[in-house]
Design a protein around this motif. Structure first.
Motif, PDB file in Angstrom:
ATOM      1  N   HIS A 378     116.503  -7.423 104.193  1.00  0.00           N
ATOM      2  CA  HIS A 378     114.933  -7.127 104.316  1.00  0.00           C
ATOM      3  C   HIS A 378     113.932  -7.822 103.607  1.00  0.00           C
ATOM      4  N   TYR A 379     114.231  -7.945 102.404  1.00  0.00           N
ATOM      5  CA  TYR A 379     113.630  -8.989 101.453  1.00  0.00           C
ATOM      6  C   TYR A 379     113.343 -10.247 102.219  1.00  0.00           C
ATOM      7  N   MET A 380     114.372 -10.798 102.602  1.00  0.00           N
ATOM      8  CA  MET A 380     114.368 -12.105 103.467  1.00  0.00           C
ATOM      9  C   MET A 380     113.347 -12.283 104.383  1.00  0.00           C
ATOM     10  N   LYS A 381     113.398 -11.129 105.345  1.00  0.00           N
ATOM     11  CA  LYS A 381     112.410 -10.869 106.452  1.00  0.00           C
ATOM     12  C   LYS A 381     111.113 -11.234 106.173  1.00  0.00           C
ATOM     13  N   MET A 382     110.833 -10.287 104.809  1.00  0.00           N
ATOM     14  CA  MET A 382     109.498 -10.078 104.621  1.00  0.00           C
ATOM     15  C   MET A 382     109.091 -10.974 103.683  1.00  0.00           C
ATOM     16  N   SER A 383     109.815 -12.161 103.057  1.00  0.00           N
ATOM     17  CA  SER A 383     109.238 -12.868 102.016  1.00  0.00           C
ATOM     18  C   SER A 383     109.859 -14.419 102.087  1.00  0.00           C
TER      19      SER A 383
END
Length: 400
Positions: A378-383
């Motif tokens: 999720h962090y990768m997808k967002m940032s």
């Protein structure tokens, strides 16, 4: 639309492979910019300008830059700006660029960027991924007060000076550069985290097939993927495997190449370890499949570093929803990122018992481990995608 010149070092043919820089330049092309990449010829059949996928690339004949000794690599990097400048003069009639993008390493392309900036009044954007020469000092490859260090330190300062905007991997990198270069304008530096395209999901059938192929159906698989060099302090990983040699459930796979790989294999042989295996660098698709079939992605950084590093290999771990197990120096803020995103566990490099304890926790808490993997994704997808990196660069340039 902007005319963009990218001064690259490692830039594979996008029709055959990819890395963070090919992903970024493809994003620029897809957004409608006129992009020219200048890169070493490498394994490509000829030099000159050609289309590689959807990216226009000027391949330049250079001395070997990778997998060579320190002296040969140093000479190749010193000659690089002269070779680039000659090729650009030969193949580019119009030098009126709007944006010049270059990463570190190397810092020796300073003269090319400076020359082009004067020719075109372009803005220069520096992607700071290697704080040199201090990293060489940390690893004992260069003296702190020698003439060589003095020469490269001046080049580093000049590179920062001619850059209109500088993107750093993390806040710790921003703070480090500001602290050691107080003459820089405080607004010149900002965060530009590493990026990577999210991988295609690997099917359950392919995962089962990989586990059967490697005989790891009932194993807890820990994978390290990427360069095996001094910055990675590979002996910490071997020590962890040795500490768990009697645990028949855990096995380690070290995938990649590097200057320390032979020494790692010697250590494994000397210790008689059966729970750790090295594999040569694989095509990206096969590496993705092995990692998808694993349980944990492994990070190791040398405790000798005084500069904050941020390992790019974590992006593939995040993309495949793998929790991260990290052994880190205390200069990096990578561990804090893992804590803030709840995407993995870390311990101080050299503290073997803590390293072992964290691995066993991931082994014994399967549901929490899976949740950590999902949090990283999720962090990768967002940032941490090329789209976000592109938007960050363009926002900073347009605000100048």
């Amino acid at each position: 639309m902007k005319r963009v010149l990218f001064l690259a070092l490692g830039f594979p043919n996008v029709s055959k492979a990819n890395n963070l820089y090919t992903d970024l330049m493809q994003e620029f092309v897809q957004r409608g910019h006129d992009v020219l990449v200048v890169a070493p010829q490498g394994n490509e059949p000829s030099d000159g300008v050609c289309m590689e996928g959807n990216v226009k690339v000027l391949r330049v004949k250079t001395l070997p830059l990778f997998n060579v000794g320190t002296i040969k690599k140093g000479i190749a990097n010193v000659l690089l700006p002269f070779q680039y400048r000659r090729a650009i003069k030969k193949y580019c009639q119009d030098l009126d660029f709007d944006l010049i993008v270059l990463p570190t390493p190397p810092i020796t392309l300073l003269s090319v960027a400076s020359w082009l900036k004067k020719k075109s009044a372009a803005k220069v954007y520096l992607i700071l991924r290697d704080i040199f020469p201090q990293n060489a000092v940390d690893l004992g490859m260069m003296g702190q007060h020698g003439l060589l260090h003095k020469f490269f330190r001046k080049q580093e300062k000049d590179l920062y000076r001619i850059s209109d905007s500088i993107g750093c991997m993390s806040q710790a990198n921003v703070d480090y550069v500001k602290r050691h270069n107080p003459e820089l304008g405080q607004t010149k530096l900002h965060m530009l985290p590493n990026w990577e395209r999210l991988p295609e999901p690997v099917s359950d059938e392919d995962i089962l097939s990989i586990r059967e192929k490697y005989g790891i159906q009932d194993k807890f698989v820990v994978v390290f993927g990427g360069n095996m060099g001094r910055p990675q302090k590979m002996e910490n990983i071997v020590a962890l495997a040795n500490a768990l040699k009697d645990n028949e459930q855990v096995c380690f796979y070290l995938i990649g190449s590097g200057t320390e790989k032979y020494r790692v294999e010697q250590m494994i042989e000397q210790l008689g370890l059966q729970n750790i295996r090295t594999i040569d660098q694989l095509p990206k698709k096969e590496y993705i499949q092995i990692l998808a079939a694993s349980d944990v992605g492994l990070i190791s950084l040398s405790d000798e570093f005084t500069i904050p590093n941020f390992p790019s290999k974590v992006l593939t771990y995040f993309g495949l929803k793998k929790p991260v197990l990290a052994s880190l120096d205390l200069s990096t803020d990578f561990g804090q990122m893992l804590e803030q995103t709840n995407s993995g566990l870390w311990s101080e490099a050299g503290k073997l018992e803590d390293f072992k304890r964290n691995l066993l926790w991931l082994l014994e808490h399967a549901d929490e481990s899976r949740k950590m993997g999902q949090n990283g994704h999720h962090y990768m997808k967002m940032s941490l995608t090329p789209e976000i990196a592109y938007e960050t660069i363009m926002r900073e340039i347009e605000n100048l």
